[in-house]
Design a protein around this motif. Structure first.
Motif, PDB file in Angstrom:
ATOM      1  N   LEU A  74      22.064 -17.088 -19.801  1.00 44.79           N
ATOM      2  CA  LEU A  74      23.135 -17.222 -19.963  1.00 44.79           C
ATOM      3  C   LEU A  74      23.643 -17.688 -20.643  1.00 44.79           C
ATOM      4  O   LEU A  74      24.134 -18.027 -22.369  1.00 44.79           O
ATOM      5  CB  LEU A  74      24.424 -16.937 -19.047  1.00 44.79           C
ATOM      6  N   THR A  97      23.061 -16.233 -12.012  1.00 48.53           N
ATOM      7  CA  THR A  97      23.935 -17.386 -12.767  1.00 48.53           C
ATOM      8  C   THR A  97      24.490 -18.146 -11.914  1.00 48.53           C
ATOM      9  O   THR A  97      25.200 -18.556 -11.364  1.00 48.53           O
ATOM     10  CB  THR A  97      24.667 -15.975 -13.661  1.00 48.53           C
ATOM     11  N   GLY A  99      27.513 -19.394 -12.722  1.00 54.88           N
ATOM     12  CA  GLY A  99      28.942 -18.391 -12.922  1.00 54.88           C
ATOM     13  C   GLY A  99      29.983 -19.150 -14.464  1.00 54.88           C
ATOM     14  O   GLY A  99      30.488 -19.196 -14.180  1.00 54.88           O
ATOM     15  N   LEU A 105      28.687 -12.954 -18.747  1.00 55.19           N
ATOM     16  CA  LEU A 105      28.792 -12.276 -17.634  1.00 55.19           C
ATOM     17  C   LEU A 105      29.633 -11.582 -17.759  1.00 55.19           C
ATOM     18  O   LEU A 105      29.013 -10.135 -17.734  1.00 55.19           O
ATOM     19  CB  LEU A 105      29.380 -13.360 -16.121  1.00 55.19           C
ATOM     20  N   LYS A 106      30.475 -10.514 -17.837  1.00 54.31           N
ATOM     21  CA  LYS A 106      31.785  -9.810 -18.199  1.00 54.31           C
ATOM     22  C   LYS A 106      31.431  -8.879 -19.324  1.00 54.31           C
ATOM     23  O   LYS A 106      30.904  -7.742 -18.882  1.00 54.31           O
ATOM     24  CB  LYS A 106      32.814 -10.116 -18.399  1.00 54.31           C
ATOM     25  N   VAL A 117      23.530  -8.338  -9.292  1.00 50.30           N
ATOM     26  CA  VAL A 117      23.676 -10.473 -10.110  1.00 50.30           C
ATOM     27  C   VAL A 117      24.625 -11.292  -8.378  1.00 50.30           C
ATOM     28  O   VAL A 117      24.869 -10.742  -7.657  1.00 50.30           O
ATOM     29  CB  VAL A 117      25.443 -10.532 -10.179  1.00 50.30           C
ATOM     30  N   MET A 119      24.921 -15.082  -7.700  1.00 50.89           N
ATOM     31  CA  MET A 119      25.593 -15.945  -8.621  1.00 50.89           C
ATOM     32  C   MET A 119      25.671 -17.321  -7.481  1.00 50.89           C
ATOM     33  O   MET A 119      25.837 -17.064  -6.050  1.00 50.89           O
ATOM     34  CB  MET A 119      27.175 -15.846  -8.899  1.00 50.89           C
ATOM     35  N   SER A 145      34.905 -16.292 -12.637  1.00 46.68           N
ATOM     36  CA  SER A 145      33.023 -16.003 -12.139  1.00 46.68           C
ATOM     37  C   SER A 145      33.113 -14.985 -10.420  1.00 46.68           C
ATOM     38  O   SER A 145      32.644 -13.971 -10.727  1.00 46.68           O
ATOM     39  CB  SER A 145      31.980 -16.005 -12.537  1.00 46.68           C
ATOM     40  N   TYR A 156      26.599  -7.414  -5.870  1.00 50.22           N
ATOM     41  CA  TYR A 156      25.982  -9.084  -5.951  1.00 50.22           C
ATOM     42  C   TYR A 156      26.232  -9.047  -4.547  1.00 50.22           C
ATOM     43  O   TYR A 156      26.663  -8.892  -3.994  1.00 50.22           O
ATOM     44  CB  TYR A 156      27.615  -9.455  -7.273  1.00 50.22           C
TER      45      TYR A 156
END
Length: 228
Positions: A74, A97, A99, A105-106, A117, A119, A145, A156
């Protein structure tokens, strides 16, 4: 996109999928135990985008998904366009990611640019900055996050790379309280890749990891251990 490399086949990185893994360069964390330390400092691209997408076109119908990892994906300004191009070829996308970019992310999830995802939860909140190797307080971003993923906006998992001496039993009580009810959580055993940012670290025994997992099972429905 600054791409650092490509693993052409993985049966482990994307749960339930036959996938490849593409590595982005650059990270805003400096975790001492990072096994991809050579990707932390952003350099010139090692893998041209054209070469990567040429590979994906040749593997259509053979691979199910693409894991996009880092570094921290990201950080890349072109990440949305990159993911959109992967999706346009018919692949499912797993995004790894740390986070620390909740707004990005959103946005990616809201646009349907990733399907899964993963995290990192670096440690309990009290040890987070030291474990992530940063001085800037990023905890509010991490918490945002975490809350977003707990809302089930996208499929996730959370995961923690477990390292002696950075983690102990009390940390996993704290983490369990923090992400209570999370869909999936994995403990990942530390592996010395020979490409680390620091020294003096080691893996825990299988028995110790199983003890940490037992703590977490009091808070979470699905706890697994990887790397033992």
């Amino acid at each position: 996109m600054i791409l650092g490399g490509l693993q052409k086949l993985t049966l482990l990185d994307y749960p339930g999928k036959t996938a490849c893994t593409v590595f982005t360069e650059g990270c805003n964390f400096r975790c001492p135990f990072c096994h991809n330390a050579s990707l932390v400092k952003q350099r010139a691209a090692e893998l041209p985008e054209e070469e990567f997408f040429s590979f994906l076109k040749k593997r259509q119908g053979l691979l199910d998904g693409v894991c996009v990892t880092g570094g921290e994906p990201l950080l890349q300004p072109d990440i949305e366009a990159f993911l959109a191009e992967i999706k346009a070829l018919g692949y499912s996308v797993k995004l790894d990611t740390n986070g620390s970019f909740p707004d990005k992310l959103k946005e990616i999830v809201s646009k349907g640019l990733c399907d899964y995802v993963a995290m990192d939860i670096k440690n309990s909140k009290s040890k987070y900055l030291a474990t992530a190797g940063v001085t800037r307080d990023i905890l509010s971003d991490i918490e945002e996050s975490v809350a977003f993923l707990l809302s089930d906006a996208v499929d996730y998992e959370f995961r923690t790379t477990v390292v002696d001496p950075y983690h102990d039993h009390s940390d996993f009580y704290e983490i369990g309280h923090w992400i209570k009810g999370a869909k999936r959580y994995y403990l990942q055993n530390f592996i010395d890749s020979g490409d680390l940012l620091s020294d003096g670290m080691q893996a825990y025994s299988k028995e110790t990891l199983e003890g940490f997992a037992l703590i977490l099972k009091g808070f979470l429905p699905d706890v697994g251990i990887r790397g033992i």
